[in-house]
Design an enzyme around this catalytic site. Structure first.
Site, short mmCIF file in Angstrom:
data_model
loop_
_atom_site.label_atom_id
_atom_site.label_comp_id
_atom_site.label_asym_id
_atom_site.label_seq_id
_atom_site.Cartn_x
_atom_site.Cartn_y
_atom_site.Cartn_z
N GLY A 69 0.91 -1.58 0.09
CA GLY A 69 0.02 0.30 -0.35
C GLY A 69 0.57 0.89 0.05
CB THR A 70 3.98 2.54 2.11
OG1 THR A 70 3.42 1.71 3.31
CG2 THR A 70 4.79 2.87 2.15
CG ASN A 149 -4.67 4.10 9.10
OD1 ASN A 149 -5.63 4.81 8.47
ND2 ASN A 149 -4.12 4.11 9.70
CD GLN A 177 -7.23 -0.94 7.28
OE1 GLN A 177 -7.43 -1.57 8.27
NE2 GLN A 177 -5.71 -0.51 7.70
CB SER A 197 -2.01 -2.96 1.18
OG SER A 197 -1.44 -3.73 1.78
N GLY A 198 -2.01 -6.15 -0.10
CA GLY A 198 -2.12 -7.75 0.11
C GLY A 198 -2.76 -8.22 1.93
CG HIS A 199 -0.61 -6.45 4.95
ND1 HIS A 199 -0.09 -6.26 6.54
CD2 HIS A 199 0.38 -5.05 4.90
CE1 HIS A 199 0.53 -4.44 6.48
NE2 HIS A 199 0.37 -4.33 5.89
CB CYS A 323 2.32 3.53 11.33
SG CYS A 323 2.46 2.81 9.87
#
Ligand code: PLP
Length: 380
Positions: A69-70, A149, A177, A197-199, A323
């Protein structure tokens, strides 16, 4: 252990790992190689891209695989803003993820961009009217997250995209999200770029994707062999792309059922916590809220201390975003919503994954009551 930190990350699903396995073992080709192993890898990558494009409702050529995602947020913001002939202005919000905020900050510092950080209301919602009045002839991009998030607030992206689109300003949305629980169809949303994002979905960490609508120019950030149609060079991670596609497909095929289930559990958690801890305050929007997200402030405690007490009772969750966790600074999201810094320091976020049961939620409610009582009595 009861894991209530799905917004931080999720476990890789068995079906995802099984789908990836051949591409980590026998079928290890490089998609750029001109032999059968390479060609088979290229076909696999195309299939994965088609699956992602199917869920997003876009063309395969509009999907770029990234390292997460970043990177997708960085590519969307820097890539679109720097390629735009319009000028040097970007609109975003005060409550975005750091991947968006820091990309904007980079544009300001290194390229002289002006950044408008839209405020949000007490529930974390952006005003569409403020988007409208912030647009100038110089505006290159408007980036507003689909769902936050930390507090789970869902933003009015369709309306924002309509307003920006009528002034020919491309809209990017960070859907990290939202993926797996909200409709990601880019035509319905009306957006020009979207990050996943995958995770967060049961795929591994280190894979994501960016959708960018066909005609929107993007300046690449990673130069090299010209993979991903020149947008993101580097030998493609076939297994990770397959994992992301599988996870997205699985989530989409059960989405409505899971949303119903998660919302019921979330509401039980919110109701239980507010009933047993009368001083607790729900943060985020009561209605425009992600199905699995319940976040609170517990005045007269410290969020970190409540977390420790909960962990001793077998419950893991988070004080905000992963984060920001561990930093002493109050969350920029909560402060952006007008919550006083000393109250923001008492925040705890519970995010529910698919495996959670109603019995576990009851146990969590009891543990939250005991943990906040314990922290308050220690503090006295
Ligand atoms: N955007 C949002 C809203 C997120 O919650 C996260 C991760 O927590 C990211 C972006 C970054 O994604 P990744 O961890 O894949 O780099």
């Amino acid at each position: 252990m009861i894991y209530l930190d799905a917004a931080a990350t999720t476990q890789v699903k068995r079906e995802v790992l099984e789908a990836m396995w051949p591409f980590l073992t026998g079928e290890f080709g490089n998609a750029s190689s001109h032999h059968t192993l390479g060609e088979s890898a290229a076909r696999t990558l195309t299939d994965a891209r088609q699956t992602v494009a199917g869920v997003l409702g876009c063309r395969t050529s509009e999907v770029t695989f990234t390292s997460g995602g970043t990177e997708a947020d960085n590519l969307a913001i820097k890539g679109i803003a720097l390629a735009s002939p319009r000028g040097r202005h970007v609109i975003t919000t005060a409550i975005e993820h750091e991947a968006v905020l820091e990309s904007c900050e980079y544009l300001r510092r290194q390229h002289g961009f002006e950044i408008t950080y839209l405020p949000v209301d007490g529930f974390g919602r952006v005003s569409v009217e403020q988007v409208r009045t912030s647009i100038t002839p110089e505006t290159t991009l408007c980036s507003v997250m689909l769902a936050n998030n930390e507090v789970g607030t869902i933003e009015p992206i369709q309306e924002i995209a309509f307003v920006a689109g009528s002034r020919k300003v491309p809209v990017h949305t960070d859907a990290v999200q939202a993926a797996g629980v909200l409709d990601l169809n880019v035509k319905t949303l009306g957006v020009d770029a979207l990050t996943i994002s995958g995770h967060k979905l049961g795929a591994p960490k280190g894979v994501g994707a960016l959708y960018v609508r066909g005609r929107v120019p993007v300046e690449p950030l990673v130069h090299g062999g010209g993979q991903e149609r020149g947008r993101r060079s580097g030998t493609e991670n076939i297994a990770a792309a397959v994992g992301l596609a599988k996870a997205l497909q699985l989530a989409e095929s059960s989405r409505l059922w899971r949303v119903g289930r998660l919302s019921g559990l979330r509401d039980a958690l919110i109701e239980g916590v507010l009933r047993t801890v009368p001083s607790a305050r729900l943060t985020g929007d009561p209605t425009h809220r992600l199905p699995g997200s319940a976040s609170f402030c517990f005045p007269w405690t410290s969020g970190e201390a409540v977390l420790l007490q909960l962990e001793q009772r077998g419950i893991v969750c988070s004080s905000g975003s992963a984060c920001a966790a561990g930093s002493d600074r109050p969350s920029h999201v909560l402060v952006g919503m007008g919550i006083a810094p000393e109250i923001a320091q008492t925040a705890v976020r519970f995010t529910l994954g698919d495996g959670i049961t109603a019995e576990q939620i009851e146990e969590v409610v009891r543990a939250v009551r005991d943990a906040s009582n314990a922290v308050r009595s220690i503090g006295r």
